[in-house]
Design a protein around this motif. Structure first.
Motif, PDB file in Angstrom:
ATOM      1  N   ALA A  61       0.832  -1.209   0.000  1.00  0.00           N
ATOM      2  CA  ALA A  61       0.000   0.000   0.000  1.00  0.00           C
ATOM      3  C   ALA A  61       0.866   1.258   0.000  1.00  0.00           C
ATOM      4  CB  ALA A  61      -0.907  -0.011   1.213  1.00  0.00           C
ATOM      5  N   PHE A 156       1.706   3.600   9.501  1.00  0.00           N
ATOM      6  CA  PHE A 156       3.153   3.638   9.692  1.00  0.00           C
ATOM      7  C   PHE A 156       3.827   3.576   8.326  1.00  0.00           C
ATOM      8  CE2 PHE A 156       1.800   1.859  13.800  1.00  0.00           C
ATOM      9  CZ  PHE A 156       2.466   2.723  14.647  1.00  0.00           C
ATOM     10  N   VAL A 158       6.808   2.585   6.032  1.00  0.00           N
ATOM     11  CA  VAL A 158       7.910   1.608   6.041  1.00  0.00           C
ATOM     12  C   VAL A 158       8.574   1.613   4.679  1.00  0.00           C
ATOM     13  CG1 VAL A 158       6.864   0.068   7.768  1.00  0.00           C
ATOM     14  CG2 VAL A 158       6.310  -0.250   5.371  1.00  0.00           C
TER      15      VAL A 158
ATOM     16  N   MET B  43       8.558   3.517  -0.761  1.00  0.00           N
ATOM     17  CA  MET B  43       7.959   3.458   0.570  1.00  0.00           C
ATOM     18  C   MET B  43       6.626   2.741   0.487  1.00  0.00           C
ATOM     19  SD  MET B  43       8.679   7.094   2.314  1.00  0.00           S
ATOM     20  CE  MET B  43       7.801   8.018   1.113  1.00  0.00           C
ATOM     21  N   ALA B  44       6.223   2.229   1.609  1.00  0.00           N
ATOM     22  CA  ALA B  44       4.924   1.567   1.688  1.00  0.00           C
ATOM     23  C   ALA B  44       4.267   1.970   2.990  1.00  0.00           C
ATOM     24  CB  ALA B  44       5.094   0.062   1.597  1.00  0.00           C
ATOM     25  N   MET B  45       3.051   1.511   3.151  1.00  0.00           N
ATOM     26  CA  MET B  45       2.301   1.918   4.335  1.00  0.00           C
ATOM     27  C   MET B  45       1.836   0.683   5.103  1.00  0.00           C
ATOM     28  SD  MET B  45      -1.115   4.172   4.253  1.00  0.00           S
ATOM     29  CE  MET B  45      -2.158   2.835   3.745  1.00  0.00           C
ATOM     30  N   LEU B  46       2.080   0.710   6.388  1.00  0.00           N
ATOM     31  CA  LEU B  46       1.604  -0.367   7.253  1.00  0.00           C
ATOM     32  C   LEU B  46       0.445   0.223   8.047  1.00  0.00           C
ATOM     33  CD1 LEU B  46       3.978  -2.540   9.416  1.00  0.00           C
ATOM     34  CD2 LEU B  46       1.764  -1.853  10.232  1.00  0.00           C
ATOM     35  N   GLU B  47      -0.746  -0.176   7.670  1.00  0.00           N
ATOM     36  CA  GLU B  47      -1.927   0.410   8.321  1.00  0.00           C
ATOM     37  C   GLU B  47      -2.197  -0.305   9.635  1.00  0.00           C
ATOM     38  OE1 GLU B  47      -5.917   1.757   6.309  1.00  0.00           O
ATOM     39  OE2 GLU B  47      -6.105  -0.248   7.079  1.00  0.00           O
ATOM     40  N   TYR B  48      -2.355   0.471  10.667  1.00  0.00           N
ATOM     41  CA  TYR B  48      -2.644  -0.117  11.975  1.00  0.00           C
ATOM     42  C   TYR B  48      -3.935   0.479  12.519  1.00  0.00           C
ATOM     43  CZ  TYR B  48      -2.468  -1.309  16.856  1.00  0.00           C
ATOM     44  OH  TYR B  48      -2.810  -1.778  18.092  1.00  0.00           O
ATOM     45  N   LEU B  49      -4.856  -0.395  12.837  1.00  0.00           N
ATOM     46  CA  LEU B  49      -6.108   0.060  13.438  1.00  0.00           C
ATOM     47  C   LEU B  49      -6.076  -0.318  14.909  1.00  0.00           C
ATOM     48  CD1 LEU B  49      -8.590  -1.215  10.706  1.00  0.00           C
ATOM     49  CD2 LEU B  49      -7.670   1.067  10.947  1.00  0.00           C
ATOM     50  N   PRO B  50      -6.118   0.622  15.805  1.00  0.00           N
ATOM     51  CA  PRO B  50      -6.142   0.289  17.224  1.00  0.00           C
ATOM     52  C   PRO B  50      -7.326  -0.618  17.561  1.00  0.00           C
ATOM     53  CG  PRO B  50      -5.705   2.604  16.933  1.00  0.00           C
ATOM     54  CD  PRO B  50      -6.076   2.063  15.593  1.00  0.00           C
ATOM     55  N   PHE B 168      11.177  -1.383  17.107  1.00  0.00           N
ATOM     56  CA  PHE B 168      10.014  -1.326  16.205  1.00  0.00           C
ATOM     57  C   PHE B 168      10.191  -2.279  15.017  1.00  0.00           C
ATOM     58  CE2 PHE B 168       7.668   1.281  12.844  1.00  0.00           C
ATOM     59  CZ  PHE B 168       6.424   0.776  13.189  1.00  0.00           C
ATOM     60  N   GLN B 169      11.433  -2.425  14.529  1.00  0.00           N
ATOM     61  CA  GLN B 169      11.674  -3.309  13.389  1.00  0.00           C
ATOM     62  C   GLN B 169      11.262  -4.754  13.707  1.00  0.00           C
ATOM     63  OE1 GLN B 169      13.383  -2.728   9.906  1.00  0.00           O
ATOM     64  NE2 GLN B 169      11.971  -4.462   9.967  1.00  0.00           N
ATOM     65  N   VAL B 171       8.953  -5.653  15.846  1.00  0.00           N
ATOM     66  CA  VAL B 171       7.480  -5.665  15.897  1.00  0.00           C
ATOM     67  C   VAL B 171       6.917  -5.751  14.470  1.00  0.00           C
ATOM     68  CG1 VAL B 171       5.428  -4.390  16.653  1.00  0.00           C
ATOM     69  CG2 VAL B 171       7.498  -4.326  18.033  1.00  0.00           C
ATOM     70  N   VAL B 172       7.495  -4.964  13.572  1.00  0.00           N
ATOM     71  CA  VAL B 172       7.038  -4.956  12.173  1.00  0.00           C
ATOM     72  C   VAL B 172       7.267  -6.332  11.539  1.00  0.00           C
ATOM     73  CG1 VAL B 172       7.514  -3.980   9.886  1.00  0.00           C
ATOM     74  CG2 VAL B 172       7.321  -2.478  11.842  1.00  0.00           C
ATOM     75  N   MET B 175       4.691  -8.724  12.763  1.00  0.00           N
ATOM     76  CA  MET B 175       3.408  -8.489  12.084  1.00  0.00           C
ATOM     77  C   MET B 175       3.441  -9.099  10.680  1.00  0.00           C
ATOM     78  SD  MET B 175       2.831  -4.562  13.277  1.00  0.00           S
ATOM     79  CE  MET B 175       1.152  -4.155  12.884  1.00  0.00           C
ATOM     80  N   ASP B 176       4.576  -8.952   9.998  1.00  0.00           N
ATOM     81  CA  ASP B 176       4.728  -9.535   8.658  1.00  0.00           C
ATOM     82  C   ASP B 176       4.654 -11.059   8.703  1.00  0.00           C
ATOM     83  OD1 ASP B 176       4.801  -7.374   7.041  1.00  0.00           O
ATOM     84  OD2 ASP B 176       6.977  -7.306   6.796  1.00  0.00           O
ATOM     85  N   ARG B 179       1.192 -12.322   9.016  1.00  0.00           N
ATOM     86  CA  ARG B 179       0.235 -11.817   8.029  1.00  0.00           C
ATOM     87  C   ARG B 179      -0.086 -12.840   6.945  1.00  0.00           C
ATOM     88  NH1 ARG B 179       1.665  -7.949   3.840  1.00  0.00           N
ATOM     89  NH2 ARG B 179      -0.224  -7.108   2.938  1.00  0.00           N
TER      90      ARG B 179
END
Lengths: 164, 200
Positions: A61, A156, A158, B43-50, B168-169, B171-172, B175-176, B179
């Motif tokens: 995305a 975020f 990345v 770049m890309a986007m990592l969408e996080y919904l609380p 944070f890396q 954690v990312v 998540m990957d 996924r």
């Protein structure tokens, strides 16, 4: 007997043999259009901040610039090209008794009010450029604060990793 | 007396070509400028919904009538990023067994590949194949999104917790790993909705 001097050579008109730029112009125009299109489609509005080392992730995305903040080991900042404004110092982030980051919350509330004042719909979206070395406890405080300020969608940024 | 014929006839008509040099100069300046601005690494986007919003999406995927009126179970999948490696727990279990296992560090580093493989086993064993499809409105895009439903209510969700000093890396990457799973050329969905929670 000497030959008479060539009339052809003497009277030949010197043609202006300048470099033909037409083909070069065509090439340059194509490159220019290609670069402009690439930038337009990849949302070049959002640029990686020089103050942050972004993590890599297998995501596709494309990021969009909304209200943007930087989270770095030096604190939380407003995302600006030069001299980003400090919203939360590292001391506050590192304080185990702190859950809400007051400076960040004030900034987010101001941004929300500003959006509403302009008559735009408030979507509750925020773009976060978070350094890969930022620790989990800091990250949770930022997320909590965003949530409290009614920013429910946290994007975020990345660096795209090549999918294995 | 007749007039002398006009000299205009003898004037050579010169070819007047467009002077492209200024345009070339402009383009030559523009191209390096655009190249310098263009991102070489994209770049890309990592969408996080609380949690609140994610729960709404997950709930939307559970029709009440499904499964013969039976209440669906919650898998409660949790990945703890601990100092010794990953701890994976299901149904709130914390005793080693089928619902709790560890993925230890490999040469001092977190073993994301093993975690990914073990999560695929969990997905097959505890979640199984989709039992149907459901849709929910994505408030962000304004479009209806279709997603599979499973025999457990939270079959697409994973909670991630980590010790305070986890970068944070990591954690990312976790998540990957949670996924999707790459089975040969085919990509299978694992648990795409990640919730970041406090380490307990």
């Amino acid at each position: 007997m000497a030959f008479a001097p060539s009339k052809g050579k003497k009277h030949r008109r010197k043609e202006n043999e300048g470099l033909s730029l037409n083909s070069m112009m065509d090439m340059m125009t194509i490159i220019l259009l290609f670069l402009l299109k690439t930038m337009g489609s990849s949302g070049a509005l959002l640029r990686p901040s020089p103050y942050v080392q972004l993590p890599t992730a297998a995501r596709e995305a494309q990021p969009q610039k909304t209200i943007a903040i930087l989270v770095t080991p030096q604190g939380v900042f407003e995302d600006m090209e030069k001299n980003p404004r400090t919203l939360t110092p590292p001391e506050e982030l590192g304080d185990p008794n702190t859950i809400m980051l007051s400076g960040l919350e004030t900034f987010l509330t101001e941004q929300k009010q500003f959006t509403e004042k302009l008559g735009k719909p408030f979507k509750g979206e925020i773009t976060v450029q978070c350094d890969k070395e930022v620790t989990y406890d800091w990250l949770l405080k930022v997320i909590n604060t965003c949530g409290q300020a009614e920013y429910g969608i946290i994007n975020f940024v990345v660096m795209q990793a090549k999918s294995s | 007396m007749a007039f002398k014929p006009s000299d205009k006839k003898k004037v050579d008509v010169e070819d007047t070509e467009l002077n492209l040099l200024p345009v070339m100069n402009l383009i030559i300046v523009l191209i390096p400028l655009l190249l310098s601005v263009a991102k070489l690494s994209s770049m890309a986007m990592l969408e996080y919904l609380p949690p609140a919003e994610s729960a709404e999406v997950a709930d939307a995927g559970a029709p009440p009538s499904e499964g013969g009126g039976e209440e669906k179970q919650n898998l409660q999948l949790i990945i703890n990023v601990a100092e010794t490696g990953f701890q994976v727990s299901m149904f709130g279990k914390i005793e080693p067994g089928p619902y709790f296992f560890e993925v230890p560090l490999q040469s001092g580093a977190y073993d994301f590949e093993s975690l990914n493989r073990r999560l695929w086993e969990v997905k097959q064993r505890e979640v199984g194949s989709p039992t149907g499809l459901d849709s929910a409105m994505n408030d962000k895009t304004g479009r209806m999104e279709v997603f599979p439903t499973y025999r457990v209510k939270d079959g697409r969700e994973v909670s991630i917790t980590a010790i305070a000093k986890t970068p944070f890396q990591v954690v990312v990457n976790t998540m990957d790993a949670a996924r999707k799973f790459k089975d040969g050329e085919e990509e299978k969905e694992l648990f795409p909705i990640a919730l970041l929670k406090q380490f307990q």
